[in-house]
Design a protein around this motif. Structure first.
Motif, short mmCIF file in Angstrom:
data_model
loop_
_atom_site.label_atom_id
_atom_site.label_comp_id
_atom_site.label_asym_id
_atom_site.label_seq_id
_atom_site.Cartn_x
_atom_site.Cartn_y
_atom_site.Cartn_z
N GLU A 410 0.76 -1.23 0.00
CA GLU A 410 0.00 0.00 0.00
C GLU A 410 0.80 1.29 0.00
O GLU A 410 0.33 2.29 -0.54
CB GLU A 410 -0.96 0.02 1.20
N ASP A 411 1.96 1.31 0.53
CA ASP A 411 2.68 2.57 0.63
C ASP A 411 3.76 2.74 -0.42
O ASP A 411 4.59 3.63 -0.31
CB ASP A 411 3.30 2.71 2.02
N ARG A 412 3.75 1.89 -1.43
CA ARG A 412 4.76 1.99 -2.47
C ARG A 412 4.10 2.28 -3.81
O ARG A 412 3.02 1.78 -4.10
CB ARG A 412 5.58 0.71 -2.57
N LEU A 413 4.76 3.09 -4.61
CA LEU A 413 4.28 3.40 -5.94
C LEU A 413 5.44 3.21 -6.91
O LEU A 413 6.59 3.44 -6.55
CB LEU A 413 3.79 4.85 -6.05
N ARG A 414 5.12 2.79 -8.12
CA ARG A 414 6.14 2.66 -9.16
C ARG A 414 5.66 3.48 -10.36
O ARG A 414 4.74 3.07 -11.08
CB ARG A 414 6.38 1.21 -9.54
N VAL A 415 6.28 4.63 -10.55
CA VAL A 415 5.86 5.58 -11.58
C VAL A 415 6.97 5.72 -12.61
O VAL A 415 8.09 6.12 -12.27
CB VAL A 415 5.53 6.96 -10.95
N ASP A 416 6.65 5.39 -13.86
CA ASP A 416 7.66 5.46 -14.93
C ASP A 416 8.95 4.79 -14.50
O ASP A 416 10.04 5.35 -14.65
CB ASP A 416 7.92 6.91 -15.33
N SER A 417 8.82 3.62 -13.91
CA SER A 417 9.95 2.76 -13.53
C SER A 417 10.68 3.22 -12.28
O SER A 417 11.69 2.62 -11.90
CB SER A 417 10.97 2.66 -14.68
N GLU A 418 10.19 4.26 -11.62
CA GLU A 418 10.82 4.72 -10.38
C GLU A 418 9.97 4.31 -9.18
O GLU A 418 8.75 4.53 -9.16
CB GLU A 418 10.96 6.25 -10.38
N ASN A 419 10.58 3.70 -8.18
CA ASN A 419 9.88 3.39 -6.94
C ASN A 419 9.84 4.63 -6.07
O ASN A 419 10.89 5.24 -5.78
CB ASN A 419 10.60 2.26 -6.18
N LEU A 420 8.64 5.00 -5.64
CA LEU A 420 8.46 6.19 -4.81
C LEU A 420 7.82 5.78 -3.49
O LEU A 420 7.05 4.83 -3.43
CB LEU A 420 7.56 7.21 -5.50
N ALA A 421 8.14 6.52 -2.44
CA ALA A 421 7.54 6.29 -1.13
C ALA A 421 6.42 7.29 -0.92
O ALA A 421 6.63 8.50 -1.00
CB ALA A 421 8.60 6.43 -0.03
N ALA A 422 5.23 6.79 -0.63
CA ALA A 422 4.08 7.66 -0.44
C ALA A 422 4.32 8.66 0.69
O ALA A 422 3.93 9.83 0.59
CB ALA A 422 2.84 6.82 -0.15
N ALA A 423 4.97 8.21 1.75
CA ALA A 423 5.17 9.08 2.91
C ALA A 423 5.97 10.33 2.56
O ALA A 423 5.71 11.41 3.09
CB ALA A 423 5.87 8.31 4.02
N MET A 424 6.93 10.20 1.65
CA MET A 424 7.75 11.35 1.29
C MET A 424 6.93 12.38 0.52
O MET A 424 7.07 13.58 0.72
CB MET A 424 8.95 10.90 0.47
N ILE A 425 6.07 11.90 -0.38
CA ILE A 425 5.22 12.83 -1.12
C ILE A 425 4.22 13.49 -0.17
O ILE A 425 3.94 14.68 -0.27
CB ILE A 425 4.51 12.11 -2.27
N GLU A 426 3.69 12.70 0.75
CA GLU A 426 2.75 13.25 1.72
C GLU A 426 3.38 14.36 2.54
O GLU A 426 2.74 15.40 2.81
CB GLU A 426 2.27 12.14 2.65
N ASN A 427 4.63 14.17 2.94
CA ASN A 427 5.30 15.20 3.74
C ASN A 427 5.42 16.52 2.98
O ASN A 427 5.36 17.60 3.58
CB ASN A 427 6.69 14.71 4.15
N ILE A 428 5.59 16.44 1.67
CA ILE A 428 5.69 17.65 0.86
C ILE A 428 4.32 18.29 0.69
O ILE A 428 4.14 19.51 0.88
CB ILE A 428 6.32 17.33 -0.51
N LEU A 429 3.31 17.49 0.35
CA LEU A 429 1.96 18.04 0.14
C LEU A 429 1.38 18.62 1.42
O LEU A 429 0.57 19.55 1.37
CB LEU A 429 1.04 16.95 -0.41
N ALA A 430 1.81 18.07 2.55
CA ALA A 430 1.30 18.57 3.82
C ALA A 430 1.70 20.01 4.10
O ALA A 430 1.13 20.67 4.98
CB ALA A 430 1.77 17.67 4.96
N ARG A 431 2.68 20.52 3.34
CA ARG A 431 3.10 21.92 3.52
C ARG A 431 2.05 22.89 2.97
O ARG A 431 2.09 24.08 3.30
CB ARG A 431 4.42 22.17 2.80
N TRP A 432 1.17 22.42 2.11
CA TRP A 432 0.19 23.31 1.51
C TRP A 432 -0.74 23.86 2.58
O TRP A 432 -1.32 23.10 3.37
CB TRP A 432 -0.60 22.56 0.43
N ALA A 433 -0.85 25.13 2.66
CA ALA A 433 -1.57 25.78 3.76
C ALA A 433 -3.01 25.34 3.86
O ALA A 433 -3.58 25.31 4.97
CB ALA A 433 -1.48 27.30 3.60
N ASP A 434 -3.66 25.01 2.76
CA ASP A 434 -5.08 24.66 2.78
C ASP A 434 -5.34 23.21 3.16
O ASP A 434 -6.49 22.80 3.29
CB ASP A 434 -5.72 24.94 1.42
#
Length: 558
Positions: A410-434
């Motif tokens: 559940e917490d792993r994504l493979r986008v255009d052959s790259e493995n990404l961690a959902a938690a890292m993207i979440e940490n960035i999106l969480a900066r959005w003030a809204d």
């Protein structure tokens, strides 16, 4: 010829071989020249690394001759190469370099801007294609393989530190020793009949394990030449293959689909290419590729960790990856209980009928070649539990023992052959003030792998502003090039489990068809409403690539 126990032995065998060994654009180096250049770099590295430091060199390069030369140099010196991903940004890029304790970093002019402002204490940066770099190497021009070593290379000597992502946040550096890499290369030589007249075309990025383990290593082991493409180009693929006389290539993710999307030509079959080896092409597109180009694609399964391997045999059914290799005891189990899942049941058309009961996590219950992560005991323990190696990947098995890939946990994504961690993207999106709450998860891509979807719960009194959100993403310097959400769902409140964890399984099952508001990122980077018309077009894309079953609410998503 006897088997080599180390990559260093394979590099040394090139000495005195004056056949073409390395090709890149207009450059052609003989195998002997490759070994000579590697010996010079090994001697330089021995002088540059501070006493007592880890023998690690970071390589932040496109696929230029310097990349395989430094791989060969590290092998001779008894050092390890950390492949640094140029799609990483800011503090996360710096973390990759410092975490692997690289005191020397090899890069090129094109990537220097990525290092601007980064804190890299004690790291010596060498920039190829410069007079200063040439001057550093000049005194070592007469070096020969074996002249200078940091530590005498053996099968257990670290050779690669290749980053892989998972559910625990920051990417982990998987260790690969000289013995394992040499064995992998020699195994593929036997499997594909690779010989001295072959030319391996490397167009996948060499900071990724696929290009090194499945393309460079077997070329080295088989005495084949290597032809490099700086970056993958669908339009330039066949021209390169013809120019270099390439006979073998590897691929991951959407590369095959990009090639199929190029305009058809009458001479599409006029080339020396005989085989492609990789992952995620899919049975439909593999058949199209063979029909159009006359080239057989062999789908495999493996990872930089090396914890489990699946081998394709001539009787492998369509859609399956293959069976467990002889060394592995692979099983598909319930991730919670460890109990083995039941065999898959298919209808007459090959559709899986019992996905909920058959799909589970692939584990290796036998002796695993997994060699651990660099300085990450927690990740090691999560990967090997109860004496089993847990792949983190979802599979199902048919009654004959053939294994079928079904997705990722559940917490792993493979986008255009790259493995990404959902938690890292979440940490960035969480900066959005809204944003009051954020969840990131995978939804299937119509061609291969995953797409990024984000669920956003907004703060009271706010509404989703698509232009402001797109502008926010552009301003995040550590948002990698493949992390931006393709889909955004606006939810009133974030669904949670009984233990107050975000209920990603429920979100994932809703996919693209939920009644809640969903926005889609268009090719220009703007977010627009995702309506019925776009959903119908998306369904057509899934159908065209033989992946219609992934549109169902629980397909491949245990």
């Amino acid at each position: 010829m006897r088997s080599a126990g180390t990559v260093a032995e394979l590099v040394q065998r090139q000495w005195g071989d004056h056949r073409p060994g390395l090709r890149h654009e207009d450059i052609v180096l003989s195998h002997h020249q490759v070994a000579s250049c590697a010996a010079a770099r090994a001697a330089l590295l021995a002088d540059l690394l501070p006493t007592g430091s880890e023998p690690h060199v970071g390589v932040l390069l496109d696929n230029t001759p310097e990349f395989p030369l430094w791989l060969s140099a590290a092998a001779l010196a008894g050092a390890a190469v950390a492949g640094i991903n140029p799609t990483r940004r800011g503090a996360e890029l710096a973390r990759d370099i410092t975490h692997t304790e690289c005191r020397v970093l090899i890069t090129e002019r094109a990537h220097l801007p990525l290092l601007d402002g980064l804190e890299l204490p004690g790291v010596r940066v060498l920039v190829t294609e410069t007079e200063a770099y040439a001057a550093l190497l000049a005194p070592y021009a007469g070096a020969e393989p074996g002249d200078t070593v940091l530590a005498r290379p053996g099968p257990g000597t670290r050779m690669l530190l290749y980053f892989t992502s998972g559910s625990t946040g920051a990417p982990k550096a998987a260790v690969c020793t000289q013995g394992r890499l040499a064995a992998a290369g020699q195994s593929l030589v036997g499997h594909f009949g690779i010989g001295r007249e072959d030319v391996h075309y490397i167009c996948m990025p060499m900071f990724h394990g696929n290009a090194v383990i499945a393309d460079w290593a077997p070329a080295l082991a088989g005495g084949a030449a290597v032809a490099l493409r700086r970056r993958f180009s669908a339009s330039g693929f066949l021209a390169d293959v013809r120019a270099h006389g390439a006979t073998y290539f590897t691929y991951v993710g959407r590369a095959v689909q990009y090639l199929l999307a190029t305009p058809e030509r009458p001479d599409d079959r006029e080339h020396p290419l005989r085989i492609g080896f990789g992952t995620e092409a899919g049975a439909v597109d593999a058949a199209r590729f063979r029909e159009r180009f006359g080239v057989r694609l062999v789908e495999g399964y493996g990872s930089s960790e090396g914890g489990a391997a699946i081998q394709r045999t001539p009787d492998t059914p369509q859609g399956a990856i293959g069976r467990a290799s002889d060394r592995d005891d692979l099983a598909v189990v319930d991730p919670e209980t460890g109990h083995e899942r039941v065999a898959a049941v298919f209808d007459e058309g090959g559709k899986l009928l019992n996905g909920a009961a058959a799909i589970g996590e692939l584990v290796n219950r036998g002796r695993t070649p997994f060699e651990g992560y660099w300085r990450n005991e927690e990740a090691d323990a999560a990967r090997v539990r109860g004496g089993w190696y847990w792949t983190g990947d979802l599979f199902f098995r048919d009654p004959d023992g053939f294994l079928y890939f079904a997705g990722r946990t559940e917490d792993r994504l493979r986008v255009d052959s790259e493995n990404l961690a959902a938690a890292m993207i979440e940490n960035i999106l969480a900066r959005w003030a809204d944003a009051a709450a954020v969840a990131v998860y995978a939804v299937p891509d119509p061609v291969a792998g995953d797409q990024v979807m984000a669920a956003l719960a907004l703060r009271d009194g706010t509404r989703f502003d698509p232009a402001a959100f797109a502008a926010f993403l552009r301003d995040q310097t550590d948002l990698g090039t493949k992390m931006a959400p393709r889909f955004v769902r606006i939810v009133h409140s974030m669904p949670v489990t009984a233990t107050n964890k975000v209920h990603r399984v429920g979100l994932r099952r809703e996919g693209f068809w939920s009644g809640s508001t969903v926005w889609w990122r268009d090719p220009e980077g703007a977010y627009v409403p995702f309506g019925e018309e776009r959903l119908a077009l998306l369904a057509g894309e899934f159908e065209a690539h033989g992946r219609t079953e992934l549109l169902s609410s629980d397909a491949g998503r245990a």
